[in-house]
Design a protein around this motif. Structure first.
Motif, PDB file in Angstrom:
ATOM      1  N   SER A  77       2.205 -13.234   8.675  1.00 21.39           N
ATOM      2  CA  SER A  77       2.355 -14.421   7.834  1.00 21.39           C
ATOM      3  C   SER A  77       1.676 -15.662   8.391  1.00 21.39           C
ATOM      4  N   PHE A  92       5.845  -8.251  -3.354  1.00 18.94           N
ATOM      5  CA  PHE A  92       6.771  -8.803  -2.367  1.00 18.94           C
ATOM      6  C   PHE A  92       7.669  -9.865  -2.997  1.00 18.94           C
ATOM      7  N   TYR A  93       7.067 -10.785  -3.770  1.00 21.56           N
ATOM      8  CA  TYR A  93       7.843 -11.882  -4.337  1.00 21.56           C
ATOM      9  C   TYR A  93       8.593 -11.502  -5.609  1.00 21.56           C
ATOM     10  N   ASN A 149      11.841  -8.498  -4.598  1.00 27.11           N
ATOM     11  CA  ASN A 149      12.834  -8.725  -3.546  1.00 27.11           C
ATOM     12  C   ASN A 149      13.547 -10.055  -3.760  1.00 27.11           C
ATOM     13  N   ILE A 182      15.138 -13.667  -2.537  1.00 32.75           N
ATOM     14  CA  ILE A 182      14.639 -14.664  -1.590  1.00 32.75           C
ATOM     15  C   ILE A 182      15.297 -14.482  -0.228  1.00 32.75           C
ATOM     16  N   THR A 218      16.361 -11.637   1.170  1.00 27.66           N
ATOM     17  CA  THR A 218      15.758 -10.498   1.857  1.00 27.66           C
ATOM     18  C   THR A 218      14.366 -10.840   2.367  1.00 27.66           C
ATOM     19  N   MET A 219      13.578 -11.541   1.545  1.00 22.45           N
ATOM     20  CA  MET A 219      12.215 -11.898   1.957  1.00 22.45           C
ATOM     21  C   MET A 219      12.221 -12.806   3.180  1.00 22.45           C
ATOM     22  N   LEU A 230      10.867 -11.982   6.994  1.00 18.77           N
ATOM     23  CA  LEU A 230       9.840 -12.780   7.664  1.00 18.77           C
ATOM     24  C   LEU A 230      10.383 -13.455   8.923  1.00 18.77           C
ATOM     25  N   THR A 270      16.225  -8.810   9.487  1.00 12.65           N
ATOM     26  CA  THR A 270      16.740  -7.818   8.562  1.00 12.65           C
ATOM     27  C   THR A 270      17.263  -6.567   9.265  1.00 12.65           C
ATOM     28  N   ILE A 314      12.261  -3.599   1.369  1.00 15.70           N
ATOM     29  CA  ILE A 314      10.932  -4.223   1.391  1.00 15.70           C
ATOM     30  C   ILE A 314       9.852  -3.153   1.301  1.00 15.70           C
ATOM     31  N   SER A 323       9.374  -1.695  -2.144  1.00 12.84           N
ATOM     32  CA  SER A 323       8.670  -2.587  -3.071  1.00 12.84           C
ATOM     33  C   SER A 323       7.159  -2.570  -2.851  1.00 12.84           C
TER      34      SER A 323
END
Length: 384
Positions: free
Chosen positions: A281, A339-340, A343, A345, A347-348, A352, A356, A364, A367
């Protein structure tokens, strides 16, 4: 204190990692008697970047936060999402505010010295010596934010994606932006078949940071960024005229390079030079905060500062993601669409933030399940 050349700790680099580390050392009674030298060639008196991050509720940096958002948007040719952040807040800090805050706190500490010098090398022996252009310094332990020379070697054997960008902070005469929601990614302005997008932080109805960002194995000419920003402003906001009040340019390495291998008994790599930028990221602000806390806990427990800083499973996940982007960069828009949109918010952001559970990791992975990730998995697994 400015004439001191021998310290318990030397921190090389007064950037995000160096100053966060110095701040925490200065606040902890355990380190009250330790002498600390901060070496940097710059006075850190200009705004050279913007840091953004998410967290739940109030945070320790709120006094210097420029703006807080409660919702986000994501756009692509196939998907348009409005994303409430629920309990999370997305926050941005101008680097000059951070530098000024840190210096104001640290200049009052009698055991801390700021040194303006350029470090040329570190020599180890009976003592550890920092060789500067102006003079030399010694320390029991050194925290070094410089990227290892081997990272730039021509026989580089690790995956590298450049997160490179150019942005303008602009002002307009009439209301043009929605200051309640920031744009995480807008892929409708892609450059050819690449992972490239518009990122927008609206500070008010008439002021915003508009940035064009790439996650690519290659870089581009300045005109590519500027043409995309102009096209976005014209097509999305019918804006042909605006004032540029600041410019932001940067390149962040997204890589699986093993920075942690360069720790030694008396030298701990930190910041970008320590692999603290998340490979998948490019985010670093909150990872830096966590790593600094771990460093201090390790020292107080009698362990090496670098002990157990990283979670291996997330390094493995980053390797796979980077391999996909390197080999099939055009897949980026599909990856982030999934991703967006697939999932929550929570979990995302937890993923990141490397918080998790394995069951959340599986959600994740489900997806993003595709042949590109399967191929990347086996390439990474067998170091193909």
């Amino acid at each position: 204190m400015q004439d001191r050349t021998s310290f318990d700790y030397i921190i090389i680099g007064n950037g995000l990692a160096g100053l966060q580390l110095a701040l925490e050392l200065s606040k902890d009674p355990f380190f009250k008697s330790y002498t600390i030298g901060l070496i940097d060639p710059s006075l850190k008196d200009t705004n050279d970047k913007t840091w953004s991050f998410w967290e739940q509720g109030a945070g320790k940096w709120d006094s210097i936060v420029e703006k807080i958002w409660h919702s986000a948007t994501f756009e692509s040719p196939n998907v348009s999402l409005k994303i409430p952040l629920q309990n999370y807040r997305y926050k941005t800090i101008r680097s000059i505010e951070f530098y000024n805050y840190a210096k104001a706190q640290l200049l009052d500490c009698p055991n801390i010295s700021f040194i303006v010098d350029t470090v040329e090398t570190i020599e180890t022996g009976s003592t550890t010596q920092v060789i500067g252009q102006k003079q030399n310094y010694s320390a029991t332990h050194i925290f070094d934010s410089r990227v290892p020379d081997k990272f730039y070697a021509p026989n580089f054997q690790h995956t590298l994606i450049h997160q490179h960008f150019k942005g303008w902070i602009i002002e307009t005469d009439s209301p043009s932006f929605n200051p309640e929601a920031f744009t995480m990614m807008d892929y409708r302005f892609q450059y050819k078949d690449s992972t490239s997008f518009i990122y927008v932080l609206p500070f008010s109805e008439t002021k915003a940071l508009v940035e064009y960002t790439f996650f690519t194995p290659f870089t581009v000419e300045t005109a590519v960024y500027e043409d995309a920003i102009k096209r976005y402003l014209l097509e999305e906001h019918n804006m042909a005229h605006f004032r540029i009040i600041e410019t932001e340019v940067g390149t962040i390495p997204m890589t699986d390079f093993p920075f942690w291998k360069f720790h030694t008994k008396n030298i701990t790599k930190i910041g970008t030079g320590g692999g603290w930028v998340k490979g998948s990221s490019g985010y670093s602000f909150k990872h830096t905060e966590k790593n600094v806390a771990k460093l201090l806990a390790n020292i107080k427990a009698g362990k090496r500062p670098s002990y157990n800083l990283f979670k291996k499973k997330f390094k493995f996940y980053d390797k796979i993601f980077l391999k996909v982007l390197h080999d099939e960069n055009e897949k980026g828009v599909w990856i982030f669409e999934r991703f967006y949109s697939k999932n929550t918010i929570r979990t995302m952001f937890r993923f990141l933030d490397e918080e998790t559970s394995f069951s959340e990791d599986l959600a994740i992975m489900k997806s993003l399940f595709s042949m590109a990730f399967i191929k990347a998995f086996f390439k990474v697994l067998f170091k193909f």
